[in-house]
Motif scaffolding. Structure first.
Motif, PDB file in Angstrom:
ATOM      1  N   GLN A 238       0.550   5.935 -10.312  1.00 57.10           N
ATOM      2  CA  GLN A 238      -0.569   5.369  -9.552  1.00 57.10           C
ATOM      3  C   GLN A 238      -0.383   3.870  -9.362  1.00 57.10           C
ATOM      4  O   GLN A 238       0.009   3.153 -10.292  1.00 57.10           O
ATOM      5  N   THR A 239      -0.676   3.387  -8.167  1.00 53.89           N
ATOM      6  CA  THR A 239      -0.570   1.957  -7.891  1.00 53.89           C
ATOM      7  C   THR A 239      -1.733   1.198  -8.540  1.00 53.89           C
ATOM      8  O   THR A 239      -2.795   1.764  -8.811  1.00 53.89           O
ATOM      9  N   TRP A 240      -1.512  -0.082  -8.742  1.00 57.34           N
ATOM     10  CA  TRP A 240      -2.500  -0.926  -9.437  1.00 57.34           C
ATOM     11  C   TRP A 240      -3.853  -0.922  -8.743  1.00 57.34           C
ATOM     12  O   TRP A 240      -4.897  -0.852  -9.392  1.00 57.34           O
ATOM     13  N   ILE A 241      -3.878  -0.975  -7.429  1.00 61.48           N
ATOM     14  CA  ILE A 241      -5.124  -1.185  -6.703  1.00 61.48           C
ATOM     15  C   ILE A 241      -6.108  -0.033  -6.858  1.00 61.48           C
ATOM     16  O   ILE A 241      -7.324  -0.242  -6.773  1.00 61.48           O
ATOM     17  N   ILE A 242      -5.633   1.172  -7.119  1.00 62.58           N
ATOM     18  CA  ILE A 242      -6.574   2.291  -7.232  1.00 62.58           C
ATOM     19  C   ILE A 242      -7.019   2.526  -8.676  1.00 62.58           C
ATOM     20  O   ILE A 242      -7.876   3.364  -8.923  1.00 62.58           O
ATOM     21  N   GLN A 243      -6.455   1.784  -9.613  1.00 59.83           N
ATOM     22  CA  GLN A 243      -6.832   1.942 -11.011  1.00 59.83           C
ATOM     23  C   GLN A 243      -8.066   1.097 -11.323  1.00 59.83           C
ATOM     24  O   GLN A 243      -8.322   0.099 -10.662  1.00 59.83           O
TER      25      GLN A 243
ATOM     26  N   ASP B 138       0.822  -1.212   0.000  1.00 59.95           N
ATOM     27  CA  ASP B 138       0.000   0.000   0.000  1.00 59.95           C
ATOM     28  C   ASP B 138       0.853   1.259   0.000  1.00 59.95           C
ATOM     29  O   ASP B 138       0.441   2.303  -0.515  1.00 59.95           O
ATOM     30  N   VAL B 139       2.055   1.171   0.553  1.00 56.18           N
ATOM     31  CA  VAL B 139       2.947   2.331   0.574  1.00 56.18           C
ATOM     32  C   VAL B 139       3.787   2.422  -0.696  1.00 56.18           C
ATOM     33  O   VAL B 139       3.956   3.502  -1.259  1.00 56.18           O
ATOM     34  N   HIS B 140       4.288   1.272  -1.165  1.00 56.97           N
ATOM     35  CA  HIS B 140       5.289   1.301  -2.235  1.00 56.97           C
ATOM     36  C   HIS B 140       4.805   0.753  -3.576  1.00 56.97           C
ATOM     37  O   HIS B 140       5.492   0.931  -4.581  1.00 56.97           O
ATOM     38  N   GLY B 141       3.663   0.069  -3.625  1.00 62.27           N
ATOM     39  CA  GLY B 141       3.213  -0.527  -4.880  1.00 62.27           C
ATOM     40  C   GLY B 141       3.837  -1.891  -5.083  1.00 62.27           C
ATOM     41  O   GLY B 141       3.656  -2.803  -4.262  1.00 62.27           O
ATOM     42  N   GLU B 142       4.619  -2.068  -6.157  1.00 63.01           N
ATOM     43  CA  GLU B 142       5.309  -3.323  -6.393  1.00 63.01           C
ATOM     44  C   GLU B 142       6.339  -3.551  -5.299  1.00 63.01           C
ATOM     45  O   GLU B 142       7.075  -2.634  -4.916  1.00 63.01           O
ATOM     46  N   ILE B 143       6.399  -4.776  -4.779  1.00 61.31           N
ATOM     47  CA  ILE B 143       7.350  -5.120  -3.729  1.00 61.31           C
ATOM     48  C   ILE B 143       7.931  -6.498  -4.009  1.00 61.31           C
ATOM     49  O   ILE B 143       7.477  -7.210  -4.917  1.00 61.31           O
ATOM     50  N   ILE B 144       8.921  -6.884  -3.239  1.00 61.96           N
ATOM     51  CA  ILE B 144       9.583  -8.180  -3.394  1.00 61.96           C
ATOM     52  C   ILE B 144       8.952  -9.164  -2.419  1.00 61.96           C
ATOM     53  O   ILE B 144       9.013  -8.960  -1.196  1.00 61.96           O
ATOM     54  N   ILE B 145       8.346 -10.225  -2.930  1.00 63.45           N
ATOM     55  CA  ILE B 145       7.709 -11.226  -2.082  1.00 63.45           C
ATOM     56  C   ILE B 145       8.319 -12.601  -2.312  1.00 63.45           C
ATOM     57  O   ILE B 145       8.856 -13.222  -1.400  1.00 63.45           O
ATOM     58  N   LYS B 146       8.279 -13.100  -3.533  1.00 60.84           N
ATOM     59  CA  LYS B 146       8.701 -14.470  -3.813  1.00 60.84           C
ATOM     60  C   LYS B 146      10.168 -14.693  -3.476  1.00 60.84           C
ATOM     61  O   LYS B 146      10.547 -15.770  -3.008  1.00 60.84           O
ATOM     62  N   GLN B 147      11.007 -13.723  -3.720  1.00 58.25           N
ATOM     63  CA  GLN B 147      12.449 -13.879  -3.494  1.00 58.25           C
ATOM     64  C   GLN B 147      12.920 -13.196  -2.204  1.00 58.25           C
ATOM     65  O   GLN B 147      14.122 -13.123  -1.946  1.00 58.25           O
ATOM     66  N   ALA B 148      11.981 -12.751  -1.382  1.00 55.38           N
ATOM     67  CA  ALA B 148      12.333 -11.879  -0.254  1.00 55.38           C
ATOM     68  C   ALA B 148      13.318 -12.508   0.724  1.00 55.38           C
ATOM     69  O   ALA B 148      14.208 -11.829   1.243  1.00 55.38           O
TER      70      ALA B 148
ATOM     71  N   SER C  89       4.168  -7.966  -8.637  1.00 54.87           N
ATOM     72  CA  SER C  89       3.108  -6.995  -8.902  1.00 54.87           C
ATOM     73  C   SER C  89       2.273  -6.755  -7.653  1.00 54.87           C
ATOM     74  O   SER C  89       2.196  -7.603  -6.750  1.00 54.87           O
ATOM     75  N   GLN C  90       1.604  -5.609  -7.608  1.00 57.10           N
ATOM     76  CA  GLN C  90       0.711  -5.349  -6.486  1.00 57.10           C
ATOM     77  C   GLN C  90      -0.491  -6.285  -6.515  1.00 57.10           C
ATOM     78  O   GLN C  90      -0.996  -6.676  -5.464  1.00 57.10           O
TER      79      GLN C  90
END
Length: 523
Positions: free
Chosen positions: A517-522, A134-144, A156-157
């Motif tokens: 704009q982040t994906w969630i608000i589009q 919610d703060v940064h948009g795209e983030i690192i999850i799978k490789q975190a 992706s968000q």
């Protein structure tokens, strides 16, 4: 020859024995290499509550909760501080403070069949991804947590949102289990929020799911019924609020980040935006009784707010708003200074509240067209937040008087605040009252609300701006090209120094990336 072999063998055995003894001597019982699963929990819960307050110093300027005493600072102008980690505490804490610690805790909890602790861990993981995306948009999850990598690919968000839902559904399932080694006493030893009560953690999981699902409001697949159903399974009253207590006895670490001893809010002041939502300017002369219990007056006793970006010197000295500890601009807090509302050393701060969830339900029901349900939830949201304000003003034995039942009834009896008919309820009322309820602490959700309405969108039913009185500074941060911020750039010292290749793929090296704009608000 046999004697030589015997001497060598004896020496080898002595060496092995000596090494064993040496290692035994260097095993520190005060810093064990392996700990019980629940010992990981308390520090992570601390950061779950506290990290948003670190970054709230900056996000709160985008949302106009507060503004700097100095005119024209970067964040007030919807910008950021280049080559700085300002606005990236959540990034640090999700990947490092939680990071491998959370992996270890959940791995042990699952192996030991401690389903309640595992469920709490899954909530923490879901919270981290929700907050970060919610703060940064795209983030690192799978490789975190891949320790073999030196660069990391962003996800992706859309994927982040799906992962949050997956984790919360797992948590909901685990928190309903009573088999295995489920043990409230074991969990409660380090659970500084709910003291081991898994039924309240279950309610929090549903609340977080409702929040996640409601963010889809601009998309065709938005499902208000699912939002309402999740809220109805979450908090039943303020007694369920997810609160952490700061005891205020050992240095800074156990004191409220917003309190006077830590001094983090010395150069911030309330804005004209929040003052005008409470002083009757936006609600036709109805003064909110929460104003004098949440905000700080000027030395002459009048409640004023600083226009975002204008700085405090835009006022004469006697009219400059006091800081949040009710002290004049040049006065530093003395020992044992108390602040009103959530600005005292020993205040409790929330992760989520009943009033916040009621406003989420009200919005979902309103969008569905069920204004009767929306009005009930909206009324509950206001009423419970007034009670929340009273409760926070006695956490540290502060000085503001309690809002009386008579004052509360008078305020809520005004049809300008609570419409007599559900058909008269507006989206503007819901969102402005939610803004008030989240002011000062709910930075991530408040910013999401403003971005979902592109800050200054109008309510289609009334033509009025949804967030009454929100106005951008005349000149925005130069790199923005006259566009507002829709995300904070990823943490400088991990991403812009070490992971530029990953950033380049998502456009993160562009000078105006913060305005994308982040994906969630589009739609």
């Amino acid at each position: 020859m046999k004697k030589i072999y015997l001497i060598l063998l004896t020496g080898l055995l002595f060496t092995v024995s000596s090494c064993k003894k040496y290692l035994d001597v260097n095993t520190n019982p005060n810093a064990p290499q392996s700990v019980t699963a629940n010992l990981y929990l308390s520090p992570m819960l601390h950061w779950m509550v506290t990290a948003p307050q670190y970054d709230g110093r900056f996000i709160g300027r985008y949302t106009q909760n507060w503004t700097s005493t100095t005119a024209g600072t970067t964040w007030d102008l919807q910008g950021y501080d280049p080559a700085s980690d300002n606005g990236a505490e959540l990034w640090r804490d999700v990947y490092w403070s939680l990071g491998q610690n959370l992996v270890d805790m959940t791995t042990k909890a699952e192996a030991e069949q401690r389903w309640d602790l595992l469920g709490v861990g899954q909530i923490l993981k879901a919270w981290g991804w929700q907050a970060l995306t919610d703060v940064h948009g795209e983030i690192i999850i799978k490789q975190a947590i891949d320790q073999t990598r030196f660069t990391f690919d962003y996800d992706s968000q859309e994927y982040a949102y799906q992962e949050v839902q997956r984790l919360l559904n797992l948590a909901i399932a685990n928190l309903q289990r009573t088999d295995g080694a489920v043990d409230a006493a074991f969990l409660g030893k380090t659970d500084v929020i709910y003291k081991g009560d898994r039924t309240k953690w279950l309610k929090l999981a549903y609340g977080m799911l409702a929040l996640n699902l409601n963010h889809y409001s601009n998309k065709a697949g938005y499902k208000p019924d699912d939002v309402i159903a999740a809220v109805d399974k979450s908090f039943a009253s303020n007694a369920d609020d997810a609160l952490m207590t700061y005891p205020g006895v050992v240095g800074n670490d156990d004191r409220n980040f917003l309190g006077p001893t830590r001094g983090n809010m010395q150069t911030y002041r309330q804005t004209a935006f929040i003052v005008n939502l409470l002083n009757g300017t936006q609600f036709t002369g109805i003064v909110d009784p929460r104003m004098s219990r949440m905000l700080a007056p000027s030395p002459d006793g009048v409640y004023r707010g600083v226009v975002t970006g204008a700085g405090i010197t835009s006022f004469a000295a006697a009219q400059q708003p006091n800081n949040f500890w009710n002290l004049p601009a040049t006065t530093a807090p003395a020992a044992n200074t108390q602040g009103r509302y959530i600005f005292s050393d020993k205040n409790k701060l929330p992760v989520m509240t009943y009033s916040q969830l009621q406003f989420i339900k009200a919005e979902a029901a309103f969008r569905k067209g069920d204004k009767t349900t929306a009005l009930t939830a909206y009324t509950n949201g206001i009423s419970s937040h007034i009670d929340f304000v009273n409760a926070r003003n006695i956490d540290d034995n502060q000085s503001p008087t309690q809002i009386s039942s008579a004052d509360k009834t008078a305020y809520m009896s005004s049809t300008l605040i609570v419409p007599a008919s559900a058909s008269d309820l507006t989206l503007t009322q819901i969102m402005c009252q939610k803004y008030i309820a989240q002011w000062g602490w709910g930075h991530l959700e408040t910013w999401m609300d403003l971005r979902r309405f592109h800050y200054t969108d109008a309510d289609p039913a009334t033509g009025k701006q949804v967030f009454l009185g929100y106005v951008f500074p005349t000149n925005l941060y130069p790199d923005n090209a006259s566009k507002p911020a829709y995300r904070i750039r990823p943490r400088y010292n991990s991403e812009y120094v070490w992971n530029r290749a990953g950033l380049d793929v998502i456009g993160g090296l562009a000078v105006d990336y913060q305005t994308k704009q982040t994906w969630i608000i589009q739609p």
